[in-house]
Design a protein around this motif. Structure first.
Motif, PDB file in Angstrom:
ATOM      1  N   GLN A   2       0.932  -1.221  -0.077  1.00  0.00           N
ATOM      2  CA  GLN A   2      -0.001  -0.142   0.016  1.00  0.00           C
ATOM      3  C   GLN A   2       0.803   1.441   0.029  1.00  0.00           C
ATOM      4  N   LEU A   3       2.101   1.301   0.245  1.00  0.00           N
ATOM      5  CA  LEU A   3       2.839   2.467   0.560  1.00  0.00           C
ATOM      6  C   LEU A   3       3.950   2.537  -0.487  1.00  0.00           C
ATOM      7  N   LEU A   4       4.488   1.580  -0.869  1.00  0.00           N
ATOM      8  CA  LEU A   4       5.947   1.502  -1.687  1.00  0.00           C
ATOM      9  C   LEU A   4       5.591   1.070  -3.043  1.00  0.00           C
ATOM     10  N   THR A   5       6.490   2.060  -4.047  1.00  0.00           N
ATOM     11  CA  THR A   5       6.504   1.536  -5.402  1.00  0.00           C
ATOM     12  C   THR A   5       7.771   1.116  -5.771  1.00  0.00           C
ATOM     13  N   HIS A   6       8.767   1.400  -4.730  1.00  0.00           N
ATOM     14  CA  HIS A   6      10.047   0.359  -4.744  1.00  0.00           C
ATOM     15  C   HIS A   6      10.454   0.534  -3.315  1.00  0.00           C
ATOM     16  N   GLY A   7      11.639  -0.366  -3.016  1.00  0.00           N
ATOM     17  CA  GLY A   7      12.096  -0.354  -1.725  1.00  0.00           C
ATOM     18  C   GLY A   7      12.949  -1.474  -1.575  1.00  0.00           C
ATOM     19  N   THR A   8      13.498  -1.369  -0.336  1.00  0.00           N
ATOM     20  CA  THR A   8      14.268  -2.872   0.165  1.00  0.00           C
ATOM     21  C   THR A   8      13.321  -3.930   0.710  1.00  0.00           C
ATOM     22  N   HIS A   9      13.383  -4.979   0.399  1.00  0.00           N
ATOM     23  CA  HIS A   9      12.333  -6.037   0.545  1.00  0.00           C
ATOM     24  C   HIS A   9      12.862  -6.488   1.834  1.00  0.00           C
ATOM     25  N   TYR A  10      11.787  -6.765   2.770  1.00  0.00           N
ATOM     26  CA  TYR A  10      11.901  -7.094   4.183  1.00  0.00           C
ATOM     27  C   TYR A  10      12.214  -8.828   4.314  1.00  0.00           C
ATOM     28  N   GLN A  11      13.140  -9.281   5.051  1.00  0.00           N
ATOM     29  CA  GLN A  11      13.281 -10.455   5.387  1.00  0.00           C
ATOM     30  C   GLN A  11      13.599 -10.783   6.904  1.00  0.00           C
ATOM     31  N   CYS A  12      12.813 -11.439   7.347  1.00  0.00           N
ATOM     32  CA  CYS A  12      13.050 -11.713   9.192  1.00  0.00           C
ATOM     33  C   CYS A  12      14.327 -12.022   9.365  1.00  0.00           C
ATOM     34  N   PRO A  13      15.197 -11.207  10.040  1.00  0.00           N
ATOM     35  CA  PRO A  13      16.332 -11.907  10.591  1.00  0.00           C
ATOM     36  C   PRO A  13      16.531 -13.058  11.054  1.00  0.00           C
ATOM     37  N   ALA A  14      17.643 -13.722  10.513  1.00  0.00           N
ATOM     38  CA  ALA A  14      17.498 -15.273  10.660  1.00  0.00           C
ATOM     39  C   ALA A  14      17.787 -15.434  12.234  1.00  0.00           C
ATOM     40  N   LYS A  67       4.141 -13.400  -2.245  1.00  0.00           N
ATOM     41  CA  LYS A  67       3.089 -13.481  -1.241  1.00  0.00           C
ATOM     42  C   LYS A  67       3.096 -14.572  -0.335  1.00  0.00           C
ATOM     43  N   SER A  68       3.183 -15.938  -0.900  1.00  0.00           N
ATOM     44  CA  SER A  68       2.814 -17.277  -0.503  1.00  0.00           C
ATOM     45  C   SER A  68       4.051 -17.667   0.541  1.00  0.00           C
ATOM     46  N   VAL A  69       5.056 -16.843   0.603  1.00  0.00           N
ATOM     47  CA  VAL A  69       6.207 -17.542   1.553  1.00  0.00           C
ATOM     48  C   VAL A  69       6.429 -16.621   2.644  1.00  0.00           C
ATOM     49  N   ASP A  70       6.426 -16.924   3.650  1.00  0.00           N
ATOM     50  CA  ASP A  70       6.520 -16.289   5.005  1.00  0.00           C
ATOM     51  C   ASP A  70       8.024 -16.192   5.470  1.00  0.00           C
ATOM     52  N   TRP A  71       8.604 -17.625   5.336  1.00  0.00           N
ATOM     53  CA  TRP A  71       9.962 -17.557   5.989  1.00  0.00           C
ATOM     54  C   TRP A  71      10.487 -18.791   5.172  1.00  0.00           C
ATOM     55  N   VAL A  72      11.938 -18.357   4.904  1.00  0.00           N
ATOM     56  CA  VAL A  72      13.027 -19.202   4.262  1.00  0.00           C
ATOM     57  C   VAL A  72      14.065 -19.488   5.547  1.00  0.00           C
ATOM     58  N   ILE A  73      14.495 -20.740   5.388  1.00  0.00           N
ATOM     59  CA  ILE A  73      15.510 -21.063   6.505  1.00  0.00           C
ATOM     60  C   ILE A  73      16.505 -22.284   5.644  1.00  0.00           C
ATOM     61  N   PRO A  74      17.583 -21.922   5.779  1.00  0.00           N
ATOM     62  CA  PRO A  74      18.714 -22.789   5.098  1.00  0.00           C
ATOM     63  C   PRO A  74      18.890 -24.301   5.862  1.00  0.00           C
ATOM     64  N   PHE A  75      19.308 -25.213   4.838  1.00  0.00           N
ATOM     65  CA  PHE A  75      19.451 -26.333   5.501  1.00  0.00           C
ATOM     66  C   PHE A  75      20.515 -27.093   4.605  1.00  0.00           C
ATOM     67  N   GLY A  76      21.265 -28.355   5.077  1.00  0.00           N
ATOM     68  CA  GLY A  76      22.030 -28.843   4.108  1.00  0.00           C
ATOM     69  C   GLY A  76      23.695 -28.559   4.562  1.00  0.00           C
ATOM     70  N   GLY A  77      23.935 -29.113   5.653  1.00  0.00           N
ATOM     71  CA  GLY A  77      25.216 -28.897   6.051  1.00  0.00           C
ATOM     72  C   GLY A  77      25.970 -30.235   5.437  1.00  0.00           C
ATOM     73  N   GLU A  78      27.606 -30.169   5.846  1.00  0.00           N
ATOM     74  CA  GLU A  78      28.128 -31.093   5.361  1.00  0.00           C
ATOM     75  C   GLU A  78      27.864 -32.710   5.660  1.00  0.00           C
TER      76      GLU A  78
END
Length: 482
Positions: free
Chosen positions: A315-327, A406-417
């Motif tokens: 509702q407010l932005l036409t451009h800007g930095t996308h918010y990602q939840c801090p890890a 819009k469909s994705v709320d959080w992204v979490i990494p996985f796949g260690g050695e």
């Protein structure tokens, strides 16, 4: 133009809330008949829910926006007071509580079919004897915080608020006040007050026209020695008024379910934004959106950074930095969503080159619950699984694209050695619904057995024909060769 990058700084804000602490108790049940004793509904109670109220709800709203928050106020030496202490601890709010021999202020609401039937208030106003320890406690706490919110519900905690504001200002703190007293001079020295329309009128404000609102507000601010006002105006939105300008923000409400606690959400959002150096107008824009979100929820609820960022983006932005939840906040946010009764859906993959098939798949996955968590393979994991030429896009870029959906709320990494499956992540997250593509079987889905054993669901979604990252790469390579 407001920069959404400020959302990534929410955890840097340090705010102290001082004021009237309450316990909001909800008795929820069904009503199917009228009492034979009187013309009132009979509600069969099947659930009791206790929530932080008053100044404690302001603090809770601030904490849900990831800011550090402390709460200073008075409770009774009773069971309800202990319940408040327990909830403050659970919400990770720094509690600085003064005990009184008076009972903890409690508001009991009876709810039937999402409607409030009756509210019962249990309270005895606090007096000078109860509040004499407040100034010393405030003096000790001020160095730990950047901004102070005084939440006045006129229950006696802030009987001497003018001197408390003076203390805070001498310490160099920004001061916001949610006022209840008709004489605004009690809040002399404040940087901003947030009256609603009825409180404004009670204080002497005129509302016959926009010009009357602006001129009478300026006179009230000048007489009371207050810098500015955020006037909340219900369906008319909000107005920021100071001695030089009046800025109006139309209401952003889609559906009103319950206005309980909306004022707490407004001042909490203003406090976080102001603590991070935002102007009154920028802060009010975001607070207006927060109010529109919270009134669509039942009871004194809160707004998450994800909900607020989505509304700002839309509702407010036409451009800007996308918010990602801090890890470091992701699992706390997921826990808060689950506590609010939201259904958590999980899926995983590489998502190396995002295409139409991915979009359709993720939208269908989100429709199976309230919140979608995507487990995203690390770069090293993709290289081991797909070969040294992959990934095409590094993890940070893939995560940014996914969280922009819009469909994705959080992204979490996985796949260690040595462990390229999401099993550890699934066991930690314990999703309500585990989702994989239609080319899997129940037996081959990692985490399916564990999810079903916990009472969760496992769903398979068909892929869109002709869409795959491998085919996209092959097509690009053919074009490059030709």
């Amino acid at each position: 133009m407001m920069d959404i990058a400020v959302f990534n700084q929410f955890d840097q804000a340090k705010i102290l809330v001082v004021g009237d602490i309450m316990l909001d108790r909800y008795l929820v049940g069904d009503s199917q008949r009228i009492s034979p004793e009187a013309p009132v509904p009979v509600v069969k109670i099947n659930n009791q829910n206790d929530k932080l109220g008053g100044a404690a709800n302001v603090a809770r709203n601030i904490r849900y926006l990831d800011a550090s928050v402390g709460l200073l106020g008075i409770i009774g030496d009773d069971e309800n007071g202990e319940r408040i202490k327990t909830q403050l601890h659970e919400e990770n709010i720094n509690a600085h509580l003064i005990k009184s021999n008076k009972p903890t202020i409690t508001k009991l609401r009876v709810i039937s079919r999402k409607q409030q039937v009756v509210r019962l208030d249990f309270e005895t106003p606090f007096d000078q004897g109860d509040t004499q320890a407040l100034p010393d406690a405030l003096e000790t706490l001020l160095p730990q915080y950047d901004l102070v919110v005084f939440s006045d519900y006129n229950k006696g905690t802030l009987n001497n608020i003018e001197s408390l504001i003076e203390q805070a200002k001498k310490a160099g703190k920004t001061v916001l006040v949610d006022p209840k007293q008709a004489n605004l001079a009690a809040y002399s020295g404040a940087d901003l007050i947030t009256p609603n329309l009825s409180e404004f009128v009670l204080a002497g404000g005129l509302v016959e026209s926009e010009e009357d609102i602006a001129s009478s507000a300026r006179q009230l601010l000048k007489s009371a020695n207050i810098a500015s006002m955020l006037l909340t105006r219900s369906e008319q939105g909000m107005s920021v008024i100071n001695q030089t300008e009046k800025t109006d923000f139309p209401a952003k409400v889609r559906e009103v379910s319950d206005v309980t606690g909306a004022g707490d959400t407004v001042i909490a959002t203003m406090a976080v934004m102001k603590a991070l150096g935002q102007s009154d107008s920028s802060a009010a824009e975001v607070a207006n959106l927060a109010a529109g979100i919270v009134v669509a929820k039942l009871g004194a609820e809160v707004v998450s950074p994800e909900e607020l960022a989505a509304a700002v983006n839309e509702q407010l932005l036409t451009h800007g930095t996308h918010y990602q939840c801090p890890a470091e906040q992701v699992f706390r946010h997921i826990s808060l969503a689950r506590k609010a009764g939201e259904k958590i859906v999980f899926t995983n993959g590489c998502f190396d080159i995002l295409h139409a098939g991915h979009i359709s798949y993720l939208e269908k996955a989100k429709s199976l619950g309230h919140r979608l968590v995507v487990g995203l393979n690390s770069d090293d994991s993709i290289s081991r699984l797909k070969g040294p030429s992959r990934p095409i896009n590094e993890f940070a870029h893939r995560a940014t694209l996914l969280t922009a959906l819009k469909s994705v709320d959080w992204v979490i990494p996985f796949g260690g050695e040595g462990n390229d499956t999401p099993l550890d992540l699934i066991n930690t997250l314990q999703p309500d619904v585990l989702v994989k593509g239609g080319d899997y079987t129940l037996e081959t889905i990692v985490g399916a057995k564990e999810t079903l054993a916990r009472g969760g669901e496992v769903k398979m979604i068909e892929f869109v024909n002709g869409c795959s990252t491998t085919k996209t790469i092959e097509k690009i390579q053919k074009i490059a060769i030709s």
